[in-house]
Every structure is written in structure tokens, then in C-alpha cells.
Design a protein around this motif. Structure first.
Motif, short mmCIF file in Angstrom:
data_model
loop_
_atom_site.label_atom_id
_atom_site.label_comp_id
_atom_site.label_asym_id
_atom_site.label_seq_id
_atom_site.Cartn_x
_atom_site.Cartn_y
_atom_site.Cartn_z
N ALA A 48 0.87 -1.24 0.03
CA ALA A 48 0.00 0.14 0.06
C ALA A 48 0.85 1.26 -0.04
O ALA A 48 0.69 2.11 -0.56
N THR A 49 1.85 1.44 0.57
CA THR A 49 2.76 2.41 0.70
C THR A 49 3.51 2.41 -0.52
O THR A 49 3.89 3.77 -1.15
N LEU A 50 3.89 1.31 -1.14
CA LEU A 50 4.63 1.66 -2.51
C LEU A 50 3.67 2.02 -3.61
O LEU A 50 4.05 2.99 -4.64
N ALA A 51 2.51 1.35 -3.59
CA ALA A 51 1.43 1.96 -4.38
C ALA A 51 1.02 3.52 -4.16
O ALA A 51 0.85 4.19 -5.27
N ALA A 91 -5.68 1.62 -1.04
CA ALA A 91 -4.83 0.47 -1.53
C ALA A 91 -4.66 -0.71 -0.53
O ALA A 91 -4.70 -1.77 -0.70
N LEU A 92 -4.76 -0.11 0.72
CA LEU A 92 -4.70 -1.11 1.74
C LEU A 92 -5.87 -1.90 1.78
O LEU A 92 -5.53 -3.09 2.11
N ALA A 122 -3.23 11.32 -0.58
CA ALA A 122 -2.10 10.43 -0.24
C ALA A 122 -2.84 9.51 0.54
O ALA A 122 -2.75 8.22 0.75
N VAL A 123 -3.48 9.92 1.90
CA VAL A 123 -4.01 9.33 2.74
C VAL A 123 -5.38 8.41 2.21
O VAL A 123 -5.26 7.25 2.47
N LEU A 124 -6.16 9.04 1.49
CA LEU A 124 -7.16 8.44 0.93
C LEU A 124 -6.79 7.32 -0.04
O LEU A 124 -7.15 6.06 -0.14
N CYS A 125 -5.68 7.67 -1.01
CA CYS A 125 -5.11 6.51 -1.88
C CYS A 125 -4.40 5.31 -0.89
O CYS A 125 -4.69 4.16 -1.31
N ALA A 143 5.16 -7.20 -7.19
CA ALA A 143 5.06 -5.93 -7.88
C ALA A 143 3.48 -5.72 -8.51
O ALA A 143 2.98 -4.60 -8.87
N GLY A 144 2.96 -6.93 -9.00
CA GLY A 144 1.66 -6.90 -9.64
C GLY A 144 0.69 -6.55 -8.40
O GLY A 144 -0.25 -5.76 -8.78
N VAL A 145 1.05 -6.69 -7.10
CA VAL A 145 0.01 -6.36 -6.30
C VAL A 145 0.12 -4.77 -6.07
O VAL A 145 -0.95 -3.94 -6.06
N VAL A 146 1.22 -4.22 -6.11
CA VAL A 146 1.61 -2.79 -6.01
C VAL A 146 0.64 -2.12 -7.27
O VAL A 146 0.07 -1.07 -7.25
N LEU A 147 0.77 -2.63 -8.40
CA LEU A 147 0.25 -2.06 -9.53
C LEU A 147 -1.30 -2.19 -9.74
O LEU A 147 -1.97 -1.43 -9.86
#
Length: 259
Positions: free
Chosen positions: A57-60, A199-200, A192-195, A132-136
């Protein structure tokens, strides 16, 4: 002076709406196996799923910041034909079923996809069913939250500060870095927080594009789904962890930067 009493036709549906949002969370707390909670939380698979969720979630979110802030600036400040269409395309992941997003990612970044086949042939890189696919997948569904928030902040920012900086000889890049970004910082942080929160909690696109492999692509939402079929109490514990992390981070960031 006495304040007017709110009309009951508004109060009743408002209370029902509040109850609709709060009762499922209360049910989660009521049914939690509190006596075995510490032992369940210490299980390696729980800690691994939590670590993977936080990292991805942080990397995304970082990927969304790198790509989303310039995109928001383009939508807010640049005049070009088709801007309304671009804005609509940016918001599509908000209404698109996440599973459909995962299928779309497979068609583009899969080993035989439009882009994925070249990544595999030229660089030996395969994104599906990897971390990496999870991040994408998470970045795909979360980026619209950041873009919308930053674009709103850019539209609300006072342009006179940027114009004053330009009249003093600052380049456009310097104006963006030294004037625009500080002006819109609260909007960037809120986005960024919402993002990060989106993502989480991502599930559909992740399980479709990255699969559900413990230690590699199994994030907390996927672990909850798997545990719900075999061990409902474990699913409740995992849900509580996800709920606690989300609430704690959102509350702390709100107090520090947004309010």
C-alpha cells in the motif's frame, strides 16, 4: 438565541444512515474472539499478510504520487483538447468493478499482454502473480482518489503567488516546486491518505491480477477472504487488525496535517 430544532424528516434518515454505517463495525467488535486474540495475532501468516499489505500500500501510494500529482496539474492548469475526456478516464477506476480492473491489467501487463509481452521479452520482467503486481493493482484502483484531491487543491490555490514568482524570474519548474507544491500540500496529503487507505483495502483487482499466494501476494483483505471459508474467527481477527490500522493512520494524519 435558540437554535432551530432540526426537522424529524431529516433526523430520522440521518440516524438510520449512521446506524447503517456503524452497526457492522459494532458487530465485528462484538463477535471478536477477545480471549484468543493475542495468540491469533502472533501467528506468522497474520504478521506476513500485514507486512505485505503495509509495504504494498505504501509503494502503491508512492507510485500514485509520482504519476498522479503531475496528472492532476495537467488537468487543473493546462488547456488542451479532450481534457474532459481525460478527466473522465482518470475517474473510471472509481466506478469500475475491481475485478474488471484486474482483468484489464492482465490483458495489458500479462505475459502475453499488450505491454507485458515486451517487458518479458526485453527485460525478463513478469508482473502478474508477483508482489510488484499487487502494487500495480492497488495503484490502479487508488490513483483517482489522489488525482481528484490534488486537482481540487490546485483549482483552489491562489494563482497570484505563482504569477509573482514568475515575474521575479523563477522557471516554471521552480515555481511548481517552491510555490505550488507548498500551497497544495494539504490537498496532496489528504489525497495520499485516501489513496493509501484504498490501496490497503484493495481486493478484487489484486486477487485477479496478482493471485492469492501467502508471503508473496496475499494481503490482509485476501487473507480475510481465505480465512472466512475455513476459520471465521480468524477472519474476524484479521478484519479487526485491518480496521485498527486504517483508523489509526487516518486519525493520526488528519490531526497532524488536514485539520
Amino acid at each position: 438565541m435558540r437554535s432551530a430544532r432540526p426537522p424529524w424528516v431529516l433526523v430520522v434518515p440521518a440516524l438510520l444512515g449512521l446506524a447503517f454505517l456503524v452497526l457492522p463495525l459494532a458487530g465485528l467488535l462484538a463477535e471478536a474472539p477477545w480471549s484468543t486474540l493475542p495468540a491469533r495475532l502472533a501467528r506468522p501468516q497474520v504478521l506476513e499478510a500485514l507486512r505485505l499489505s503495509l509495504v504494498t500500500a505504501t509503494l502503491a501510494t508512492a507510485l500514485c504520487l509520482v504519476l498522479g500529482v503531475p496528472l492532476a496539474w495537467l488537468l487543473a492548469r493546462a488547456e488542451f483538447r479532450g481534457r474532459a475526456v481525460v478527466r473522465a478516464l482518470v475517474t473510471v477506476p472509481l466506478v469500475l468493478p475491481p475485478v474488471v480492473g484486474g482483468v484489464a491489467l492482465l490483458l495489458v501487463f500479462g505475459r502475453r499482454g499488450l505491454v507485458g509481452q515486451w517487458l518479458d521479452q526485453w527485460f525478463g520482467v513478469s508482473l502478474p502473480f508477483t508482489s510488484a503486481g499487487v502494487v500495480l493493482a492497488e495503484a490502479f484502483v487508488a490513483m483517482p482518489f489522489l488525482v481528484i484531491s490534488v486537482e481540487g487543491a490546485l483549482r483552489a490555490a491562489d494563482l497570484r503567488y505563482e504569477e509573482a514568482a514568475r515575474t521575479l524570474g523563477a522557471s516554471r519548474l521552480t515555481v511548481f516546486r517552491r510555490v505550488t507544491l507548498p500551497l497544495i500540500a494539504p490537498g496532496v496529503v489528504a489525497g495520499a491518505v485516501l489513496c493509501w487507505a484504498r490501496a490497503l483495502g484493495e481486493f478484487g483487482a489484486t486477487i485477479t491480477f496478482a493471485g492469492n499466494f501467502p508471503g508473496r501476494t496475499q494481503t490482509m483483505p485476501l487473507a480475510v477472504y481465505l480465512a472466512l471459508e475455513t476459520d471465521p474467527e480468524a477472519a474476524i481477527v484479521l478484519s479487526l487488525v485491518l480496521l485498527a490500522v486504517s483508523v489509526a493512520v487516518l486519525a493520526s494524519l488528519r490531526e497532524r496535517w488536514i485539520s
